[in-house]
Design an enzyme around this catalytic site. Sequence first.
Site, PDB file in Angstrom:
ATOM      1  N   ASP A  91       0.791  -1.234   0.000  1.00  0.00           N
ATOM      2  CA  ASP A  91       0.000   0.000   0.000  1.00  0.00           C
ATOM      3  C   ASP A  91       0.822   1.283   0.000  1.00  0.00           C
ATOM      4  O   ASP A  91       0.380   2.314  -0.478  1.00  0.00           O
ATOM      5  CB  ASP A  91      -0.941   0.013   1.229  1.00  0.00           C
ATOM      6  CG  ASP A  91      -0.198  -0.224   2.545  1.00  0.00           C
ATOM      7  OD1 ASP A  91       1.035  -0.410   2.516  1.00  0.00           O
ATOM      8  OD2 ASP A  91      -0.841  -0.245   3.610  1.00  0.00           O
ATOM      9  N   HIS A  92       2.061   1.233   0.515  1.00  0.00           N
ATOM     10  CA  HIS A  92       2.818   2.476   0.696  1.00  0.00           C
ATOM     11  C   HIS A  92       3.581   2.916  -0.552  1.00  0.00           C
ATOM     12  O   HIS A  92       4.013   4.060  -0.639  1.00  0.00           O
ATOM     13  CB  HIS A  92       3.824   2.329   1.838  1.00  0.00           C
ATOM     14  CG  HIS A  92       3.225   2.476   3.205  1.00  0.00           C
ATOM     15  ND1 HIS A  92       2.262   1.613   3.694  1.00  0.00           N
ATOM     16  CD2 HIS A  92       3.445   3.381   4.201  1.00  0.00           C
ATOM     17  CE1 HIS A  92       1.924   1.984   4.919  1.00  0.00           C
ATOM     18  NE2 HIS A  92       2.632   3.051   5.251  1.00  0.00           N
ATOM     19  N   ASP A 156       3.312  -1.099  11.639  1.00  0.00           N
ATOM     20  CA  ASP A 156       2.823   0.218  11.249  1.00  0.00           C
ATOM     21  C   ASP A 156       2.145   0.818  12.465  1.00  0.00           C
ATOM     22  O   ASP A 156       1.418   0.124  13.191  1.00  0.00           O
ATOM     23  CB  ASP A 156       1.815   0.099  10.103  1.00  0.00           C
ATOM     24  CG  ASP A 156       1.565   1.460   9.498  1.00  0.00           C
ATOM     25  OD1 ASP A 156       2.194   1.791   8.481  1.00  0.00           O
ATOM     26  OD2 ASP A 156       0.746   2.211  10.081  1.00  0.00           O
ATOM     27  N   ARG A 444      -1.729  12.499   9.913  1.00  0.00           N
ATOM     28  CA  ARG A 444      -0.449  13.158  10.231  1.00  0.00           C
ATOM     29  C   ARG A 444      -0.217  14.315   9.284  1.00  0.00           C
ATOM     30  O   ARG A 444      -0.601  14.246   8.123  1.00  0.00           O
ATOM     31  CB  ARG A 444       0.712  12.179  10.058  1.00  0.00           C
ATOM     32  CG  ARG A 444       0.675  11.127  11.094  1.00  0.00           C
ATOM     33  CD  ARG A 444       2.015  10.423  11.228  1.00  0.00           C
ATOM     34  NE  ARG A 444       1.883   9.589  12.378  1.00  0.00           N
ATOM     35  CZ  ARG A 444       2.256   8.320  12.440  1.00  0.00           C
ATOM     36  NH1 ARG A 444       2.864   7.760  11.416  1.00  0.00           N
ATOM     37  NH2 ARG A 444       2.067   7.630  13.525  1.00  0.00           N
ATOM     38  N   SER A 639       6.069   7.348  13.556  1.00  0.00           N
ATOM     39  CA  SER A 639       5.808   6.045  12.938  1.00  0.00           C
ATOM     40  C   SER A 639       6.586   4.910  13.580  1.00  0.00           C
ATOM     41  O   SER A 639       7.387   5.100  14.491  1.00  0.00           O
ATOM     42  CB  SER A 639       6.160   6.117  11.466  1.00  0.00           C
ATOM     43  OG  SER A 639       7.540   5.971  11.305  1.00  0.00           O
ATOM     44  N   ARG A 641       8.617   3.037  11.782  1.00  0.00           N
ATOM     45  CA  ARG A 641       9.700   2.645  10.873  1.00  0.00           C
ATOM     46  C   ARG A 641      11.017   2.455  11.621  1.00  0.00           C
ATOM     47  O   ARG A 641      11.529   3.379  12.249  1.00  0.00           O
ATOM     48  CB  ARG A 641       9.833   3.642   9.713  1.00  0.00           C
ATOM     49  CG  ARG A 641      10.344   4.998  10.083  1.00  0.00           C
ATOM     50  CD  ARG A 641      10.178   5.976   8.936  1.00  0.00           C
ATOM     51  NE  ARG A 641       8.769   6.286   8.742  1.00  0.00           N
ATOM     52  CZ  ARG A 641       8.307   7.425   8.251  1.00  0.00           C
ATOM     53  NH1 ARG A 641       9.136   8.352   7.849  1.00  0.00           N
ATOM     54  NH2 ARG A 641       7.012   7.633   8.138  1.00  0.00           N
TER      55      ARG A 641
HETATM   56  C1  MIC Z   1       3.303   6.459   8.574  1.00  0.00           C
HETATM   57  O1  MIC Z   1       2.102   6.715   8.597  1.00  0.00           O
HETATM   58  O2  MIC Z   1       4.182   7.253   8.969  1.00  0.00           O
HETATM   59  C2  MIC Z   1       3.748   5.116   8.036  1.00  0.00           C
HETATM   60  C3  MIC Z   1       4.445   5.357   6.771  1.00  0.00           C
HETATM   61  O3  MIC Z   1       2.617   4.315   7.779  1.00  0.00           O
HETATM   62  C4  MIC Z   1       4.650   4.459   9.095  1.00  0.00           C
HETATM   63  C5  MIC Z   1       5.279   3.204   8.648  1.00  0.00           C
HETATM   64  C6  MIC Z   1       6.439   3.404   7.717  1.00  0.00           C
HETATM   65  O4  MIC Z   1       7.215   4.330   7.877  1.00  0.00           O
HETATM   66  O5  MIC Z   1       6.570   2.594   6.792  1.00  0.00           O
HETATM   67  C7  MIC Z   1       3.942   4.179  10.413  1.00  0.00           C
HETATM   68  O6  MIC Z   1       2.999   4.858  10.741  1.00  0.00           O
HETATM   69  O7  MIC Z   1       4.382   3.300  11.167  1.00  0.00           O
HETATM   70 FE1  SF4 Z   2      -0.589   4.691   5.061  1.00  0.00          FE
HETATM   71 FE2  SF4 Z   2       0.546   5.428   7.374  1.00  0.00          FE
HETATM   72 FE3  SF4 Z   2      -0.910   7.155   5.910  1.00  0.00          FE
HETATM   73 FE4  SF4 Z   2      -2.106   5.168   7.147  1.00  0.00          FE
HETATM   74  S1  SF4 Z   2      -1.014   6.852   8.093  1.00  0.00           S
HETATM   75  S2  SF4 Z   2      -2.478   5.832   5.032  1.00  0.00           S
HETATM   76  S3  SF4 Z   2      -0.620   3.528   6.954  1.00  0.00           S
HETATM   77  S4  SF4 Z   2       1.032   6.210   5.341  1.00  0.00           S
END
Ligand code: MIC
Ligand code: SF4
Length: 749
Positions: A91-92, A156, A444, A639, A641
């Site tokens: 999805d990312h 995630d 976010r 996140s 990550r």
């Molecule tokens: C996000 O919303 O910041 C992400 C991208 O989904 C991250 C995960 C990632 O960095 O791959 C998260 O929320 O954990």
């Molecule tokens: Fe994707 Fe993270 Fe955004 Fe949710 S918050 S849509 S998991 S990048």
Amino acid sequence: MPLQLAHSLYQRLAAVLPEARQQTGRPLTLTEKLLAGHAAPLPAMAAPEPGVLFLLPDRVALQDATAQMALLQFLQAGRDRVALPASIHCDHLIQAQAGAGPDLARGLAEHQEVFAFLGSAARKYGLDFWPPGAGIIHQVVLENYAFPGGLLLGTDSHTPNAGGLGCLGIGVGGADAAEVLAGLPWELPRPRRLGVRLTGRLTGWATPKDVILRLLAELTVRGGTHKILEYFGDGAASLSATGRATICNMGAELGATSSLFPYDARTARYLVATGRGELATLADAHQASLTADPEVLAAPAGFFDELLEIDLTTLAPQVAGPHTPDRVTPVGDLAAAVREHGWPPELGACLVGSCTNSSTEDLGRAASLLRQARDAGLRPRVPLFVAPGSARVARTLERDGVLAAFAEAGATRLAAACGPCIGQWARSVADPARPDSILSSFNRNFPGRNDGRRTTCSFLASPELTVAYAFSGRLDVDPRTAELTPGFTFQPPTGPELPAGGLAADVADAAQVVHPPAEGHAVVLEIAPDSERLALLTPFPPWDGEDLQELPVLLKARGKTTTDAISPAGPWLRFRGHLDRISDNLCAGALNAFTGETGTGTNVISGEKNQSFSAIARDYQRRGLGCAVVGDANYGEGSSREHAAMSPRHLGVKVVLARSFARIHETNLKKQGILPLTFADPADWEQVQADDRLSVLGLRELTPGQPVTVRLTRADGTHVDLRAHHGLTRRQLAWFWAGSALNTQRPQP
Ligand code: MIC
Ligand code: SF4
């Protein structure tokens, strides 16, 4: 499968809850029930430690951007198959540009190598594989895997979304997931219980998003740290399952470990609508285990560490931003706030979607506004984008004419993927030098997150408000009250909680799950030795048994330092499976307290200025030196990550000394063998100077609960000693000694 999992869990709950009540000597909250129901027998290597829980999750979910590292670490455990049900969701990586169809085709071609690796790992090790276009991890999990009472780990941070169904979802780093997939129990510091009693009913323009924005305003992005939020009350019962999921999803923005709603008729209704009627019947029979005990509901104050109350009837719609989700302004005050702070009033884009707000209810209600506007002859004044949360949601909304309303309004339909929420957005702007504002239904809004421009002012709101603002086109014109064309003002949005015919069952082939074969021995893992996207990992070296001596300070970060600042996403998502390549982005978004610059600093050995942090760290490493990072409050917010811990580790950072940490990031640092320390006196942050050398003394005597000494040696040879805390448990100390948590699990040659 979920039915079987639920069945055995409910048996277990029935067996352990009376005992848990006896042990605590009182009735139980729902959180306590689910933690007790998933408690692991203590692992042989660790005697009980106060305040630490060992849990056995029911499932694991991975998304493409974190799955790569999680699986590369899992490979190192040398197992043939994952030890519990798990799924991978692509999805990312899909970038939004022209619209769902072309974007998916381009994404598939561009990331073919990564999808092939993930697909082959899924077949080989026994995970479900959801290809690009199938949907965003948390929406697909809600529709298919989450079940009342379950414990789900996800790589995630928005995994708590599952709490909307009464399933305890917790976000973790890839190393945690790799261990659990390898069959180890999962360790969690015992969370505090925060009860939230909801009363009344939402009215007018208020939505579930406004419940969580209210909490963000009150508690801030740190307020949920090490807490599980448990919602209850007649107001909770009035919310749809997907609305509850929105609230639980954004508990991540509070830094909360998880959030949870009880099982009730509304949960059952969602299960039925998603084709899981049998699960609903089963859960009905165990409802007492899937809600807090009646005594707790009658007098909650005695059973939670903290208790909050929100009367939904009093909630007004709000907008959060810019730059942080806890800067919350009621819509009625927004025009004045925009003027006061000088935020750009013109909106450059309105975006509906993301894992937070892309259910059939969200998009259906937003579409009710589009229809009103159409009937009044209005068109959106700014580009409008819509991304359904999953292929199944998209298919349902097509069937029910909701997406047609967006199309009629000229909205660009994006793939069921993260897209602009994670900077996967080839945004076209007329004048890139001119900052503007954007409004989305995401969760976010950190600087640079959406379109890569740190000057863009990103605001968050409900999908309904986001669509309404597309018609006023300006943050300083309240679309609820403005006469947008003579004689027309919007009526509040309306729409069904669930589609009358349930969610569509038949999804186009390409977006369907691929189940793994029963046996994966013969499957070849697709990973090219010369790949620039994927590289097998080399274990980090163990601790050399010495104190950390006179490390240069690579970075002293001032203010909010999110994982988006430590390891930015967007174009860097390309290298999520290649540790050395991605490490070039080290701290590229962090604000240097010594120079006021973002992403650069001074090499204190060579004297070169304006160097990227990765270049400086690599130079220190070539000289055989490690280095230290000094962080501000809630360092590593945002996140899950683990690249934000692995890249520093890879480039020689030995210790991160901060005023405080976000939970997942602190664990990620520990897992990767970096020492996370907090100043005993947060004011000591001020003491660290640019040319100090930082030592950590007495490491051989490191003991859980005991402070350590950090010595700052000044350029003139004098020194200052500070007290710092490490949060390492006995088991975690072993990770530090071994060089990483994974090194303690690796089969010895
Ligand atoms: C996000 O919303 O910041 C992400 C991208 O989904 C991250 C995960 C990632 O960095 O791959 C998260 O929320 O954990
Ligand atoms: Fe994707 Fe993270 Fe955004 Fe949710 S918050 S849509 S998991 S990048």
